[in-house]
Design an enzyme around this catalytic site. Structure first.
Site, PDB file in Angstrom:
ATOM      1  N   CYS A 113       0.818  -1.220   0.000  1.00  0.00           N
ATOM      2  CA  CYS A 113       0.000   0.000   0.000  1.00  0.00           C
ATOM      3  C   CYS A 113       0.852   1.270   0.000  1.00  0.00           C
ATOM      4  CB  CYS A 113      -0.955  -0.005   1.179  1.00  0.00           C
ATOM      5  SG  CYS A 113      -1.988  -1.481   1.239  1.00  0.00           S
ATOM      6  N   HIS A 241      -2.722   6.995   2.234  1.00  0.00           N
ATOM      7  CA  HIS A 241      -3.292   5.728   1.748  1.00  0.00           C
ATOM      8  C   HIS A 241      -4.650   5.524   2.412  1.00  0.00           C
ATOM      9  CE1 HIS A 241      -4.184   1.652   1.066  1.00  0.00           C
ATOM     10  NE2 HIS A 241      -3.830   1.242   2.262  1.00  0.00           N
ATOM     11  N   ASN A 271     -10.283   0.083   0.289  1.00  0.00           N
ATOM     12  CA  ASN A 271      -8.818   0.121   0.369  1.00  0.00           C
ATOM     13  C   ASN A 271      -8.256  -0.545  -0.879  1.00  0.00           C
ATOM     14  OD1 ASN A 271      -6.123  -0.599   0.813  1.00  0.00           O
ATOM     15  ND2 ASN A 271      -6.398  -0.879   3.005  1.00  0.00           N
TER      16      ASN A 271
END
Ligand code: COA
Length: 315
Positions: A113, A241, A271
């Site tokens: 990520c 993020h 996500n």
């Protein structure tokens, strides 16, 4: 060394919307639980035959078009991804070929990520050092193909999509529009987010990741600001993020960045790992929430555990 800058960005999301109520039909959860613990209302999931390269090409094509550069202007393509269908061939060379970018340097990068910020940092360094003129940087993920759809602690979080940016040289005499990247890792916590085995699925220790993200990352963001010569008060948009709304709201509070400057794309995107930062940037631009010429703070973090942050001047 000359300077670098972000010239343009673009995002792509698959068509299929999956709501929390949809998930409540397959695992023991509720819309209320997911909204209150994670902040997600819905997410996009790729079609079975839609690949990471397909999504990366769609987002990369948008960023390239927005940059005004011809494909021949790009000489390096970096795709940040941790969810390719296969390890070979890499995604970047396919994306370049499909976009008509002839014979560029092309490689994939896996920092999970944090991948987009790592890729942006290396792209900036390549432009500054003269090993590339313009770089197409993409974050693209099909997290759904690495998910256990019976695991309610992960299938409610991760999603699919892609985002991209074109990085080019700063104008003559202009300061660099991409600040130094501050990056690092905590390999002692590597087991906190894993995919075990070739046919495995993502597993995580949610509470441990939550604790780490809300305590270890704001100093990284502060250092990125300091190295770019700004303070959090100067930051017009904070794009961390999109891991969990509670995590990123906590980091923003610790930095003293007001809620309205915080990207909250997670609400409808979920996500999307390395895609989440450029996707959120694209969304904020569409919504008129970005002020060109002002500093924005990017902060990527996730499996590894890896993290990276930098301040960019918004195009
Ligand atoms: N719906 C309903 N209940 C759920 C659930 C779901 N989707 N997922 C877990 N639960 C349950 C657990 O089974 C547990 O039940 P129990 O008390 O009966 O054992 C209870 O909720 C609390 O579990 P816990 O793991 O303590 O929940 P939490 O508040 O920590 O939330 C996460 C779980 C995963 C949402 C949270 O820890 C988190 O977001 N962590 C960070 C993860 C992350 O961002 N990862 C990506 C990094 S890039």
């Amino acid at each position: 060394m000359s300077g670098s800058r972000v010239v343009a960005f673009g995002g792509y999301q698959p068509d299929k919307v999956v709501t929390n109520d949809d998930l409540a039909k397959i695992v023991d959860t509720t819309d209320e639980w997911i909204r209150s613990r994670v902040g997600i209302e819905s997410r996009r999931i790729a079609a079975d035959d839609e690949t990471v390269a397909d999504m990366a090409t769609a987002a990369g094509g948008k960023a390239l078009a927005a940059s005004g550069l011809p494909p021949s202007g790009i000489d390096l393509v970096i795709v940040a991804t941790c969810s390719p269908e296969v390890p070979l061939p890499n995604v970047a060379a396919t994306v370049a070929h499909r976009l008509g970018i002839a014979a560029p340097g092309a490689y994939d990068l896996n920092a999970a990520c944090a991948g987009f910020c790592y890729a942006l940092g290396t792209a900036s360094d390549a432009v500054r050092a003269g090993s590339a003129r313009n770089v197409l940087v993409v974050g693209a993920e099909k997290m759904s193909s690495w998910m256990d759809w019976t695991d309610r602690s992960t299938c409610i979080i991760f999603a699919d999509g892609a985002g991209a940016a074109v990085v080019g040289p700063a104008g003559d005499g202009e300061p660099s529009g991409i600040g130094p990247v501050v990056w690092g890792s905590a390999g002692d916590l590597a087991e906190k987010i894993t995919v075990t085995g070739r046919n495995g699925a993502i597993t995580q220790e949610g509470q441990a990741v939550f604790r780490w993200a809300t305590t270890a990352l704001h100093p990284v963001a502060l250092e990125a600001c300091a190295r770019a010569g700004v303070t959090p008060a100067d930051i017009s948009a904070f794009i961390p993020h999109q891991a969990n709304l509670r995590i990123i709201e906590a980091i923003a509070r610790r930095l003293g960045i007001p809620r309205e400057r915080l990207a909250d794309d997670i609400v409808h995107a979920g996500n999307t790992s390395s895609a989440s930062i450029p996707l959120a940037l694209s969304r904020m631009a569409e919504q008129g929430r970005l002020q060109p010429g002002t500093p924005a703070l990017l902060l990527g973090f996730g499996a590894g555990l890896s993290y990276a942050a930098q301040v960019i001047t918004l195009p």
